[in-house]
Design a protein around this motif. Structure first.
Motif, PDB file in Angstrom:
ATOM      1  N   TRP A 240       0.831  -1.211   0.000  1.00  0.00           N
ATOM      2  CA  TRP A 240       0.000   0.000   0.000  1.00  0.00           C
ATOM      3  C   TRP A 240       0.864   1.259   0.000  1.00  0.00           C
ATOM      4  O   TRP A 240       0.586   2.221  -0.724  1.00  0.00           O
ATOM      5  CB  TRP A 240      -0.908  -0.003   1.231  1.00  0.00           C
ATOM      6  CG  TRP A 240      -1.421   1.358   1.567  1.00  0.00           C
ATOM      7  CD1 TRP A 240      -2.433   2.028   0.947  1.00  0.00           C
ATOM      8  CD2 TRP A 240      -0.901   2.251   2.563  1.00  0.00           C
ATOM      9  NE1 TRP A 240      -2.591   3.284   1.500  1.00  0.00           N
ATOM     10  CE2 TRP A 240      -1.667   3.450   2.496  1.00  0.00           C
ATOM     11  CE3 TRP A 240       0.112   2.163   3.505  1.00  0.00           C
ATOM     12  CZ2 TRP A 240      -1.426   4.534   3.343  1.00  0.00           C
ATOM     13  CZ3 TRP A 240       0.349   3.239   4.354  1.00  0.00           C
ATOM     14  CH2 TRP A 240      -0.408   4.406   4.264  1.00  0.00           C
ATOM     15  N   HIS A 243       2.093   2.050  -3.386  1.00  0.00           N
ATOM     16  CA  HIS A 243       1.077   2.149  -4.446  1.00  0.00           C
ATOM     17  C   HIS A 243      -0.111   3.022  -4.038  1.00  0.00           C
ATOM     18  O   HIS A 243      -1.125   3.065  -4.737  1.00  0.00           O
ATOM     19  CB  HIS A 243       0.549   0.751  -4.817  1.00  0.00           C
ATOM     20  CG  HIS A 243       1.572  -0.121  -5.482  1.00  0.00           C
ATOM     21  ND1 HIS A 243       2.564  -0.764  -4.768  1.00  0.00           N
ATOM     22  CD2 HIS A 243       1.766  -0.458  -6.780  1.00  0.00           C
ATOM     23  CE1 HIS A 243       3.321  -1.462  -5.599  1.00  0.00           C
ATOM     24  NE2 HIS A 243       2.877  -1.286  -6.821  1.00  0.00           N
ATOM     25  N   ARG A 244       0.001   3.761  -2.918  1.00  0.00           N
ATOM     26  CA  ARG A 244      -1.162   4.458  -2.376  1.00  0.00           C
ATOM     27  C   ARG A 244      -1.657   5.582  -3.275  1.00  0.00           C
ATOM     28  O   ARG A 244      -2.828   5.982  -3.170  1.00  0.00           O
ATOM     29  CB  ARG A 244      -0.860   4.993  -0.975  1.00  0.00           C
ATOM     30  CG  ARG A 244       0.219   6.064  -0.896  1.00  0.00           C
ATOM     31  CD  ARG A 244       0.622   6.318   0.563  1.00  0.00           C
ATOM     32  NE  ARG A 244       1.548   7.441   0.726  1.00  0.00           N
ATOM     33  CZ  ARG A 244       2.846   7.374   0.466  1.00  0.00           C
ATOM     34  NH1 ARG A 244       3.381   6.250   0.007  1.00  0.00           N
ATOM     35  NH2 ARG A 244       3.611   8.431   0.647  1.00  0.00           N
ATOM     36  N   THR A 246      -1.791   5.371  -6.571  1.00  0.00           N
ATOM     37  CA  THR A 246      -2.276   4.816  -7.833  1.00  0.00           C
ATOM     38  C   THR A 246      -3.776   4.563  -7.746  1.00  0.00           C
ATOM     39  O   THR A 246      -4.378   4.632  -6.670  1.00  0.00           O
ATOM     40  CB  THR A 246      -1.559   3.493  -8.157  1.00  0.00           C
ATOM     41  OG1 THR A 246      -1.884   2.534  -7.125  1.00  0.00           O
ATOM     42  CG2 THR A 246      -0.057   3.685  -8.213  1.00  0.00           C
ATOM     43  N   GLN A 247      -4.389   4.237  -8.884  1.00  0.00           N
ATOM     44  CA  GLN A 247      -5.805   3.872  -8.881  1.00  0.00           C
ATOM     45  C   GLN A 247      -5.987   2.608  -8.036  1.00  0.00           C
ATOM     46  O   GLN A 247      -5.221   1.656  -8.144  1.00  0.00           O
ATOM     47  CB  GLN A 247      -6.281   3.617 -10.313  1.00  0.00           C
ATOM     48  CG  GLN A 247      -7.782   3.405 -10.416  1.00  0.00           C
ATOM     49  CD  GLN A 247      -8.215   3.204 -11.860  1.00  0.00           C
ATOM     50  OE1 GLN A 247      -7.386   3.082 -12.752  1.00  0.00           O
ATOM     51  NE2 GLN A 247      -9.514   3.163 -12.085  1.00  0.00           N
ATOM     52  N   ASP A 248      -7.004   2.585  -7.187  1.00  0.00           N
ATOM     53  CA  ASP A 248      -7.245   1.471  -6.251  1.00  0.00           C
ATOM     54  C   ASP A 248      -6.071   1.276  -5.295  1.00  0.00           C
ATOM     55  O   ASP A 248      -5.891   0.192  -4.734  1.00  0.00           O
ATOM     56  CB  ASP A 248      -7.510   0.154  -7.002  1.00  0.00           C
ATOM     57  CG  ASP A 248      -8.774   0.218  -7.849  1.00  0.00           C
ATOM     58  OD1 ASP A 248      -9.711   0.920  -7.439  1.00  0.00           O
ATOM     59  OD2 ASP A 248      -8.807  -0.430  -8.911  1.00  0.00           O
ATOM     60  N   GLY A 249      -5.277   2.318  -5.081  1.00  0.00           N
ATOM     61  CA  GLY A 249      -4.103   2.184  -4.228  1.00  0.00           C
ATOM     62  C   GLY A 249      -4.430   1.953  -2.771  1.00  0.00           C
ATOM     63  O   GLY A 249      -3.587   1.471  -2.001  1.00  0.00           O
ATOM     64  N   SER A 250      -5.666   2.283  -2.366  1.00  0.00           N
ATOM     65  CA  SER A 250      -6.037   2.085  -0.962  1.00  0.00           C
ATOM     66  C   SER A 250      -6.475   0.656  -0.667  1.00  0.00           C
ATOM     67  O   SER A 250      -6.614   0.279   0.501  1.00  0.00           O
ATOM     68  CB  SER A 250      -7.170   3.048  -0.582  1.00  0.00           C
ATOM     69  OG  SER A 250      -8.334   2.759  -1.342  1.00  0.00           O
ATOM     70  N   ARG A 251      -6.677  -0.149  -1.707  1.00  0.00           N
ATOM     71  CA  ARG A 251      -7.236  -1.495  -1.478  1.00  0.00           C
ATOM     72  C   ARG A 251      -6.356  -2.372  -0.584  1.00  0.00           C
ATOM     73  O   ARG A 251      -6.873  -3.012   0.338  1.00  0.00           O
ATOM     74  CB  ARG A 251      -7.524  -2.193  -2.803  1.00  0.00           C
ATOM     75  CG  ARG A 251      -8.090  -3.601  -2.599  1.00  0.00           C
ATOM     76  CD  ARG A 251      -8.813  -4.140  -3.810  1.00  0.00           C
ATOM     77  NE  ARG A 251      -9.174  -5.541  -3.647  1.00  0.00           N
ATOM     78  CZ  ARG A 251     -10.205  -5.983  -2.920  1.00  0.00           C
ATOM     79  NH1 ARG A 251     -10.957  -5.112  -2.249  1.00  0.00           N
ATOM     80  NH2 ARG A 251     -10.472  -7.263  -2.827  1.00  0.00           N
TER      81      ARG A 251
END
Length: 745
Positions: A240, A243-244, A246-251
């Motif tokens: 996370w 990649h936080r 990026t798109q959908d980075g919170s997943r």
């Protein structure tokens, strides 16, 4: 529960105590002592047994388990206490009993064989070996007699006895062929590869595999049984962070936080006494297998601390503190070390037969009797017991499904599991949220006091270097994140215990085990059981975490010395990576393995990769960076094939390819401004870093290791922070808010 599954039951007293014990009575292991009155001529693992097998030309029967293993105890009661089976084992085999926690090398080698030649693995593990220690038949739990679907243990023994007498050469040939195949299959080496794989590719594939198996409703990554998986949660937090944006980075963050919250609300957590049970038997984290393991508590304390760092939600910090409260209360030896485990089973009443979960479950009647007081201000007549039962889902008939209670031991019983938020429970009865919180806390404390009068589960009082190393990390990291010095003191005392009782100064080696003796003393086996790779790696990681939490450089110095010893004893200079055992210690075993899976505990090679990176950050020693690259390269094929099996190593691969942050705080260790900057770092989730305190002494240990520290100055005589990467440092920072902003970039 499947055969070979993990479970526990305290050792029963010997059925015939007037009989003389077998030679296991001289051992220290709680597990081996549980078998000391079997009518079996047991040997501990060692040369005496091997020599006897060769002299008498008999196969070796090897039985491996641990003291809190349910099916191990089932087999002991059904088979090893049986006089006729005992006679077969004593007359036709050389029978050897091993505690897998004492000898993980023996366990791993023969589990590799069992998993390769049968439908799975588990404990008890039962393997038949040639006198030269090559396996030829293996399995897990065997019932004593033949059934509709399974061959009984007595029949298996007689068949193997007859085959050994009639077709020994064929057995030996097959054994040699299987061993050769396992050698080839288990080899982990750099080969022709020069560099490890791309971290970005491995990260993405690992996350995709986790995402596919994720349970959206209840969290976790399987249907049932569900295990706490700290290595996976650690990976998700690190993934996370990078990649936080990026798109959908919170997943990945949401997956980890949701899993931790559902676990903490479920029955896998002991809401009365704190700490976590081994695993959940269902998808909902509701009914656990009630055993409590030290290594779970250590890793979960870190995971919940990180969840608090990331989210700021005190729910997670309270869970972390609860875990460590349980460990310090129930698993702490007066010397500073920590015991291995508590059993799942205990007698419901003194003198009765142990039952699964008896210590932890409750009937509605018990709650009503313990909590009869009326609740003032509720919109309907309500006692504190009724409030607690509503919030935690207790029912008159019990909240445990018969399918989860195959032996009928939990009828009418309840496992506490949070069914509603505090807000919903409060709204249901027209109460203030804080009033409900206080009533529930008071109610749980009364249950805790009442539970003290129940017969306690058996305590495995063995202390392992590896698991104590994990516990040093658990206390040090949580204490640093939450700013609680008392927790850091527990970590310090555990490290002192390790140095005093589990370290041989003359050889520089760690001991694997020690045991609680009479009067609070610590005892060792003779000869001592020397440490394995995981003992060194987990202790080194614990010492690095303790240095960052306490800024006591003596722990860092000891970590460096232990790493040198680890390199000398376990490093594979040809293939890269570390073997699990010393060459001499494992002599005679058909395989010398490198652990290649991050499971209930991270693999020692995965942790070693992180340790080597951090040690390079603390010292600048190029040899450790080179070793890290070789290790990651050696495991390239394993990571490429199934990255989800090595999430901790994939994390190390990312850390290596992103470069490490050296966060240097220049200041007086006791000054408030220094402590403020240190706490700023501790409260921020920055997994890929080393934290260094430069106190201005050019003769200090770290100044000698990293000469550039002497060039960093305090700004206007205030504590000053520098963030260094790739041999370049940031501008000086004196304000914690500015440092936090930089660390979060």
């Amino acid at each position: 529960m499947p055969a070979g599954g993990k479970g526990s039951r305290p050792s029963c007293p010997p059925a015939t105590p007037q009989k003389a014990p077998n030679r296991l009575i001289n051992e220290k292991s709680p597990y081996l002592l549980q078998h000391a009155y079997n009518p079996v001529d047991w040997y501990p693992w060692g040369q005496e047994a091997f020599d006897k097998a060769r002299k008498e030309n008999k196969p070796i029967f090897l039985s491996v388990g641990y003291s809190t293993c349910h099916w191990c105890h089932m087999m002991e009661e059904e088979s090893f206490q049986n006089e006729e089976i005992g006679r077969l084992l004593s007359e036709d085999f050389i029978s050897v009993k091993v505690d897998r926690e004492e000898r993980p090398d023996v366990d791993k080698v023969f589990m590799t064989f069992v998993q390769a030649t049968s439908s799975g693995g588990g404990w008890p593990m039962n393997v038949w070996l040639t006198p030269n220690l090559q396996p030829f038949v293996g399995g897990t739990y065997f019932p004593p007699e033949d059934g509709l679907t399974r061959v009984g243990f007595r029949t298996v023994l007689m068949r193997i006895r007859d085959q050994w007498k009639q077709n020994k050469n064929t057995l030996l040939e097959n054994s040699q062929r299987v061993t050769t195949a396992l050698l080839a299959r288990s080899e982990i080496s750099m080969g022709d590869r020069q560099l490890p794989p791309s971290a970005a590719t491995m990260n993405t594939r690992c996350f995709q595999q986790l995402d596919e198996g994720y349970d959206e409703e209840y969290g976790g990554f399987a249907e049932a049984p569900k295990f706490p998986t700290p290595v996976i949660l650690n990976f998700l937090f690190s993934y996370w962070l990078t990649h936080r944006l990026t798109q959908d980075g919170s997943r990945p963050q949401q997956m980890a936080l949701h899993t931790l919250k559902m676990m903490a609300n479920g029955g896998i957590r002991d809401h009365v006494g704190q700490g976590f049970h081994r695993y959940s038997t269902d998808r909902q984290w509701h009914v656990p297998h009630f055993e409590k393991m030290l290594y779970d508590q250590a890793q979960l304390a870190v995971a919940y601390s990180q969840a608090f760092q990331i989210s700021g939600d005190e729910f997670y910090s309270e869970v972390a503190k609860g875990i460590l409260q349980y460990v310090s209360r129930s698993l702490n030896h007066r010397s500073g070390g920590f015991y291995s485990a508590e059993d799942a089973d205990s007698p419901p009443e003194r003198g009765s037969r142990p039952k699964e979960g008896a210590f932890y479950v409750w009937t509605v009647k018990e709650i009503q009797q313990l909590l009869p007081d009326p609740v003032q201000g509720a919109t309907e007549p309500l006692t504190s017991g009724q409030l607690l039962m509503k919030h935690y889902g207790l029912t008159e008939a019990g909240n445990i499904s018969p399918s989860q209670d195959p032996n009928g031991e939990l009828q009418g019983q309840n496992v506490l599991t949070v069914r509603y938020s505090l807000e919903l429970t409060a709204a249901r009865f027209g109460l203030d949220v804080e009033a409900v919180r206080t009533l529930l806390t008071t109610g749980l404390e009364k249950l805790f006091q009442a539970r003290k009068h129940r017969p306690k589960p058996h305590l495995d009082s063995k202390m392992l270097a590896a698991w104590n190393g994990l516990m040093v990390s658990g206390f040090a990291v949580t204490g640093a994140v939450l700013g609680i010095d008392k927790l850091i003191n527990y970590a310090t005392n555990c490290a002192k215990f390790l140095k005093r009782h589990m370290f041989d100064v003359a050889s520089g080696r760690l001991k694997r085990t020690c045991y609680a003796g009479n009067g609070g003393t610590v005892e060792h086996s003779n000869p001592p059981c020397w440490g394995f790779l995981e003992d060194y790696t987990f202790v080194v990681r614990g010492l690095l975490d303790l240095y960052e939490a306490s800024q006591e450089s003596s722990w860092l110095e000891w970590a460096l010395r232990l790493q040198d010893t680890q390199d000398r004893l376990f490093w594979d200079s040809r293939g890269g990576g570390y073997f699990c055992s010393e060459a001499e210690l494992g002599s005679g075993l058909p395989l010398r393995l490198k652990d290649d899976q991050d499971g209930a505990e991270p693999s020692a090679n995965s942790v070693s990769a992180h340790n080597l990176l951090r040690l390079h950050g603390f010292t600048g020693h190029k040899d450790w960076m080179d070793k890290c690259v070789c290790l990651l390269t050696a495991f390239s094929e394993r990571m490429r094939r199934v990255p989800v099996a090595l999430p901790e190593m994939v994390r190390a691969l990312s850390a290596h390819q992103q470069t490490l942050k050296q966060i240097v705080i220049c200041g007086d260790p006791q000054a408030k401004d220094t402590k403020a900057l240190l706490q700023c770092v501790h409260s921020t989730f920055v997994p890929n870093k080393v934290l260094i305190l430069a106190d201005g002494d050019p003769s200090s240990f770290l100044s000698r290791q990293l000469p550039f520290l002497s060039t960093l100055r305090r700004l206007e005589d205030r504590a000053t922070a520098y963030v260094c990467e790739n041999q370049a440092c940031s501008m000086p920072i004196t304000e914690p808010c500015e440092l936090r902003k930089l660390l979060r970039q």
